[in-house]
Design an enzyme around this catalytic site. Structure first.
Site: not given
Length: 272
Positions: A49, A60
């Site tokens: 990824e 995030d």
């Protein structure tokens, strides 16, 4: 069959689990990503990824946010990320690569590179670069039917996040459009936060599998071999991101790839 689907199929026939590391493209050095990707494959990665840096990454945690900020400061955008995948593909034609990011850079790319109502410049260029899957954090599944179909036409998968708060209705919506695998975010909140409750993950997976027929990867909070092994017993894949970013962020350039490889070797040994 997509490269992601055939990877999971091969692993299943061997009774093994997929190891999926995440790194932010262009971190910690602008030109290191293809080399880092190869080293992660050498360490046992089955799928990679690649995070596309974005200025407002709502899902995030601080570790990946900081990595994204550094990559942006180094001039890394979606066009540069696609070039990294092209370079990686010169030596590796088999390991699936998933781009993980947000809608805004994709939409901006389409405007800048001549996307039209019938063709997405991003999808065209991602396919040509050798991308296998796309995970757009802020694309809701009900708005993704056409996007998913266009990706599938280029043999790419659309991957979705599911969370402990996901309802059965949301899982059913995801199942309509998801392919490749789904990524179960095993903690409420942002990436890299808190500790992982393996029992809670194990309890959730049958619910997910009632709806979703693709493999289920689990991430957010996996930092070591013991946790990876425990998750590997119940999930189809283990996703590790924040820990890798932390390990490489202060390394000298010539140590980044080896540090990532050696860490993944430990995880791979625990999973196998």
């Amino acid at each position: 069959m997509s490269r992601i689907a055939s990877t999971f199929s091969a692993l299943k026939s061997q009774g093994r689990k997929a190891l999926i590391p995440y790194v932010t493209a262009g971190f910690p050095f602008a030109d290191i990503t293809p080399e880092l990707m190869h080293s992660m494959v050498a360490g046992g990665a089955d799928v990679i990824e690649l995070g596309v840096p974005f200025s407002d990454p709502s899902a995030d945690g601080p570790v990946i946010q900081k990595a994204g900020e550094k990559a942006l400061a180094l001039g890394i955008g979606l066009a540069q990320v696609l070039e990294m995948v092209r370079v990686f593909r010169q030596k590796d034609g088999t390991t699936p690569v998933v781009l993980m990011g947000y809608a805004n850079p994709v939409e901006r790319y389409d405007i800048k590179h001549g996307g039209s109502a019938t063709e997405s410049a991003f999808i065209r260029d991602a396919a040509q670069a050798g991308v296998d899957g796309v995970l757009i954090v802020d694309y809701p599944p009900e708005e993704c039917v056409e996007f998913a179909a266009r990706l599938r036409a280029h043999n790419m998968d659309l991957i979705f996040l599911l969370a402990p708060t996901s309802t059965s209705a949301r899982m059913a919506q995801v199942a309509e459009v998801a392919s490749g695998y789904v990524y179960y975010v095993s903690l409420k909140g942002v990436t890299g936060a808190g500790t992982l409750d393996v029992d809670a993950v194990e309890a959730m997976l049958p619910r997910i599998r009632q709806h979703v027929k693709v493999p289920v990867g689990v991430g957010f909070g996996i930092r070591d071999a013991a946790t990876a092994k425990a998750i590997g017993k119940v999930a189809d894949a283990v996703v590790i991101g924040s820990k890798i970013i932390q390990l490489i962020e202060n390394q000298p350039r010539d140590k980044v790839a080896t540090v990532a490889r050696d860490f993944l070797k430990e995880i791979r040994a625990a999973l196998d």
